[in-house]
Design a protein around this motif. Structure first.
Motif, PDB file in Angstrom:
ATOM      1  N   UNK A   1       0.842  -1.187   0.000  1.00 17.75           N
ATOM      2  CA  UNK A   1       0.000   0.000   0.000  1.00 17.75           C
ATOM      3  C   UNK A   1       0.879   1.239   0.000  1.00 17.75           C
ATOM      4  N   UNK A   2       0.277   2.361  -0.313  1.00 16.17           N
ATOM      5  CA  UNK A   2       0.979   3.637  -0.332  1.00 16.17           C
ATOM      6  C   UNK A   2       0.360   4.515   0.747  1.00 16.17           C
ATOM      7  N   UNK A   3       1.216   5.069   1.597  1.00 11.09           N
ATOM      8  CA  UNK A   3       0.725   5.863   2.722  1.00 11.09           C
ATOM      9  C   UNK A   3       1.506   7.173   2.825  1.00 11.09           C
ATOM     10  N   UNK A   4       1.013   8.058   3.651  1.00 10.95           N
ATOM     11  CA  UNK A   4       1.734   9.267   4.012  1.00 10.95           C
ATOM     12  C   UNK A   4       2.193   9.112   5.450  1.00 10.95           C
ATOM     13  N   UNK A   5       3.469   9.297   5.686  1.00 10.74           N
ATOM     14  CA  UNK A   5       4.020   9.191   7.038  1.00 10.74           C
ATOM     15  C   UNK A   5       3.953  10.563   7.709  1.00 10.74           C
ATOM     16  N   UNK A   6       3.411  10.574   8.896  1.00 11.93           N
ATOM     17  CA  UNK A   6       3.262  11.821   9.638  1.00 11.93           C
ATOM     18  C   UNK A   6       4.378  11.963  10.663  1.00 11.93           C
ATOM     19  N   UNK A   7       4.687  13.192  11.022  1.00  8.23           N
ATOM     20  CA  UNK A   7       5.716  13.480  12.017  1.00  8.23           C
ATOM     21  C   UNK A   7       5.066  13.448  13.400  1.00  8.23           C
ATOM     22  N   UNK A   8       5.406  12.453  14.236  1.00  2.00           N
ATOM     23  CA  UNK A   8       4.757  12.352  15.545  1.00  2.00           C
ATOM     24  C   UNK A   8       4.994  13.569  16.436  1.00  2.00           C
ATOM     25  N   UNK A   9       6.145  14.196  16.330  1.00  4.70           N
ATOM     26  CA  UNK A   9       6.416  15.384  17.152  1.00  4.70           C
ATOM     27  C   UNK A   9       5.454  16.527  16.827  1.00  4.70           C
ATOM     28  N   UNK A  10       5.115  16.670  15.556  1.00  2.00           N
ATOM     29  CA  UNK A  10       4.196  17.735  15.139  1.00  2.00           C
ATOM     30  C   UNK A  10       2.757  17.435  15.558  1.00  2.00           C
ATOM     31  N   UNK A  11       2.504  16.185  15.947  1.00  2.00           N
ATOM     32  CA  UNK A  11       1.171  15.777  16.394  1.00  2.00           C
ATOM     33  C   UNK A  11       1.118  15.602  17.908  1.00  2.00           C
ATOM     34  N   UNK A  12       2.137  16.131  18.584  1.00  4.57           N
ATOM     35  CA  UNK A  12       2.247  16.037  20.039  1.00  4.57           C
ATOM     36  C   UNK A  12       2.267  14.587  20.519  1.00  4.57           C
ATOM     37  N   UNK A  13       2.941  13.731  19.777  1.00  2.50           N
ATOM     38  CA  UNK A  13       3.132  12.336  20.176  1.00  2.50           C
ATOM     39  C   UNK A  13       4.615  12.145  20.474  1.00  2.50           C
ATOM     40  N   UNK A  14       5.021  12.702  21.585  1.00  2.00           N
ATOM     41  CA  UNK A  14       6.445  12.798  21.901  1.00  2.00           C
ATOM     42  C   UNK A  14       6.971  11.643  22.740  1.00  2.00           C
ATOM     43  N   UNK A  15       6.070  10.792  23.244  1.00  2.00           N
ATOM     44  CA  UNK A  15       6.508   9.688  24.097  1.00  2.00           C
ATOM     45  C   UNK A  15       6.200   8.362  23.410  1.00  2.00           C
ATOM     46  N   UNK A  16       7.255   7.577  23.177  1.00  2.00           N
ATOM     47  CA  UNK A  16       7.118   6.235  22.618  1.00  2.00           C
ATOM     48  C   UNK A  16       7.302   5.239  23.747  1.00  2.00           C
ATOM     49  N   UNK A  17       6.330   4.337  23.878  1.00  2.00           N
ATOM     50  CA  UNK A  17       6.352   3.344  24.953  1.00  2.00           C
ATOM     51  C   UNK A  17       6.248   1.962  24.328  1.00  2.00           C
ATOM     52  N   UNK A  18       7.114   1.056  24.774  1.00  2.00           N
ATOM     53  CA  UNK A  18       7.026  -0.341  24.379  1.00  2.00           C
ATOM     54  C   UNK A  18       6.403  -1.088  25.554  1.00  2.00           C
ATOM     55  N   UNK A  19       5.234  -1.637  25.312  1.00  2.00           N
ATOM     56  CA  UNK A  19       4.468  -2.313  26.353  1.00  2.00           C
ATOM     57  C   UNK A  19       4.617  -3.814  26.133  1.00  2.00           C
TER      58      UNK A  19
END
Length: 155
Positions: free
Chosen positions: A52-70
Motif C-alpha cells: 500500500x501507499x501511505x503518508x508518514x506523519x511526524x509524531x512530534x508535530x502531532x504532540x506524540x512525543x513519548x514512545x512506549x514499548x508495552x
C-alpha cells in the motif's frame, strides 16, 4: 515469491523513500522509458510486493512525543482469550505496532502518546478491558533509527 531484478529493486527503493515521485521521474532515474517503468510498478502492485501507499506523519508535530514499548504476559493461552486480546489491543489508536512474541514475553505493543499523563490514561483503559498476567512498560529515551524502508538485498 516474486522474482525481483535489479531494476525492480531500484524502483522499490525510490518509492520507499518518496511515494509521491512520478513514474516519469522513476523511469529516468532507473534508465527506463515511462511505459515499461509503469508496467513494472503495476506488476509489483499486482504481486502485492507494493502492499500500500501511505503518508508518514511526524509524531512530534502531532504532540506524540513519548514512545512506549508495552510488554504483556498473557493471562491465558486459549484461542478465545487470544482473539479477545488481539481485538482489545488493536482497538486503541495509540497502539501503532503490535506483535506476538516467542520467549518469556507474549506480546509487545508500540504505543505513541503525548506524555506520561497520556500514557497513564492509555494504560488504565488498556488494563481495564482484559485480564492480563503482567504488563511492563519501557519508555524510549532516544530514537536512534526509525525507518519504514524494507531491506531488499535478500529479495
Amino acid at each position: 515469491m516474486p522474482q525481483l531484478d535489479k531494476l525492480d529493486k531500484s524502483i522499490l527503493n525510490l518509492l520507499q523513500n518518496d511515494a509521491s515521485i512520478t513514474t516519469a521521474e522513476i523511469a529516468e532515474k532507473v534508465g527506463l522509458t515511462t511505459t515499461p517503468c509503469w508496467r513494472r510498478i503495476q506488476r509489483l502492485q499486482e504481486q502485492n510486493v507494493i502492499h500500500k501507499t501511505v503518508t508518514l506523519l511526524n509524531p512530534d508535530k502531532l504532540n506524540l512525543k513519548l514512545t512506549v514499548f508495552v510488554h504483556v504476559k498473557a493471562a491465558r493461552h486459549d484461542s478465545t482469550w487470544l482473539k479477545k486480546f488481539a481485538d482489545h489491543a488493536s482497538s486503541f489508536e495509540e497502539v501503532v505496532e503490535f506483535y506476538r512474541l516467542s520467549g518469556e514475553l507474549d506480546y509487545m505493543l508500540k504505543v505513541l502518546v503525548s506524555d506520561m499523563q497520556g500514557y497513564d490514561h492509555f494504560y488504565k483503559r488498556f488494563i481495564a478491558g482484559i485480564e492480563l498476567r503482567d504488563v511492563t512498560s519501557s519508555f524510549a529515551m532516544e530514537k536512534i533509527k526509525n525507518s519504514t524502508a524494507m531491506p531488499l538485498s535478500n529479495a
